[in-house]
Design an enzyme around this catalytic site. Structure first.
Site, short mmCIF file in Angstrom:
data_model
loop_
_atom_site.label_atom_id
_atom_site.label_comp_id
_atom_site.label_asym_id
_atom_site.label_seq_id
_atom_site.Cartn_x
_atom_site.Cartn_y
_atom_site.Cartn_z
N TYR A 91 17.59 89.61 31.84
CA TYR A 91 16.58 89.43 33.16
C TYR A 91 16.23 88.11 33.26
O TYR A 91 16.35 87.42 34.08
CB TYR A 91 15.92 90.71 33.20
CG TYR A 91 15.23 90.68 34.49
CD1 TYR A 91 15.85 91.39 35.49
CD2 TYR A 91 14.01 90.08 34.33
CE1 TYR A 91 14.92 91.41 36.68
CE2 TYR A 91 13.16 90.46 35.52
CZ TYR A 91 13.65 90.86 36.71
OH TYR A 91 12.94 90.82 37.96
N SER A 117 18.74 85.45 34.05
CA SER A 117 19.02 85.69 35.26
C SER A 117 18.19 84.99 36.04
O SER A 117 18.56 84.30 37.07
CB SER A 117 19.70 87.06 35.70
OG SER A 117 18.32 87.85 35.80
#
Length: 190
Positions: A142, A145
């Site tokens: 996460y 990203s």
């Protein structure tokens, strides 16, 4: 166009843009929540759409542009978390988060910019996260990203700035939503 409109932040974005009188097309994967949005805001348009289907994103942008008589603003809000320690993270946990959060944001920007170039105007806001700057335990996928979205946004912004198109990021900290509730509970005592 607001992606991820059925999540906590997305729902609030729809609410705010509706108050400002915007013509909104809201997407998400939860059909019940999309129907709730449609009932609450009779003027908005909704569309169930899975942004992980990259081959369908160009058609989505064409449809949105047609439905709204143009595309002035794109808010890339959709995203997921699949948390796990890096040593335990499975290949599909890494790839799914990168695919939805980063790659889908790229394709949405790419095809929206084509419409915005024709209009000689556009605004793109990519929702990132503070963990793109700080990292977070169990969120290497996460965090990567969201950091990737920031760097990508800077590059795209440089490419389109002279065409009256802006690309910006908003990096919220932890906001209590369904997606972050588990993270907040785990870290409450830290």
């Amino acid at each position: 166009l607001i992606t991820g409109a059925t999540g906590g932040i997305g729902y609030s974005l729809v609410d705010k843009f509706n108050l400002l009188g915007g013509s909104i097309l809201a997407t998400g994967t939860n059909e019940d929540k999309l129907n709730d949005l449609k009932k609450k805001y009779s003027k908005i348009k909704t569309l169930k759409f899975d942004i992980s289907k990259h081959d369908e994103i160009e058609n989505l942008i064409d449809k949105v542009s047609s439905e709204l008589d143009g595309l002035d603003i794109l808010i890339n809000n959709a995203g997921i978390t699949i948390d796990n320690l890096s040593l335990r993270m499975k290949k599909d946990e890494w790839e799914k988060v990168i695919n939805i959060n980063l790659s889908s944001t790229f394709y949405l920007c790419k095809y929206a910019i084509k419409k915005m170039l024709k209009n000689k105007y556009g605004k793109i806001v990519n929702i990132t996260s503070i963990v793109g700057h700080t990292g977070n335990l169990g969120q290497s996928n996460y965090s990567a990203s969201k950091a990737g979205i920031e760097s990508m946004s800077k590059s795209i912004a440089l490419e389109v700035a002279k065409r009256n198109i802006t690309v910006n990021c908003i990096a919220p900290g932890f906001i209590e939503t369904k997606m972050t509730k588990e993270i907040l509970e785990k870290n409450k005592d830290n």
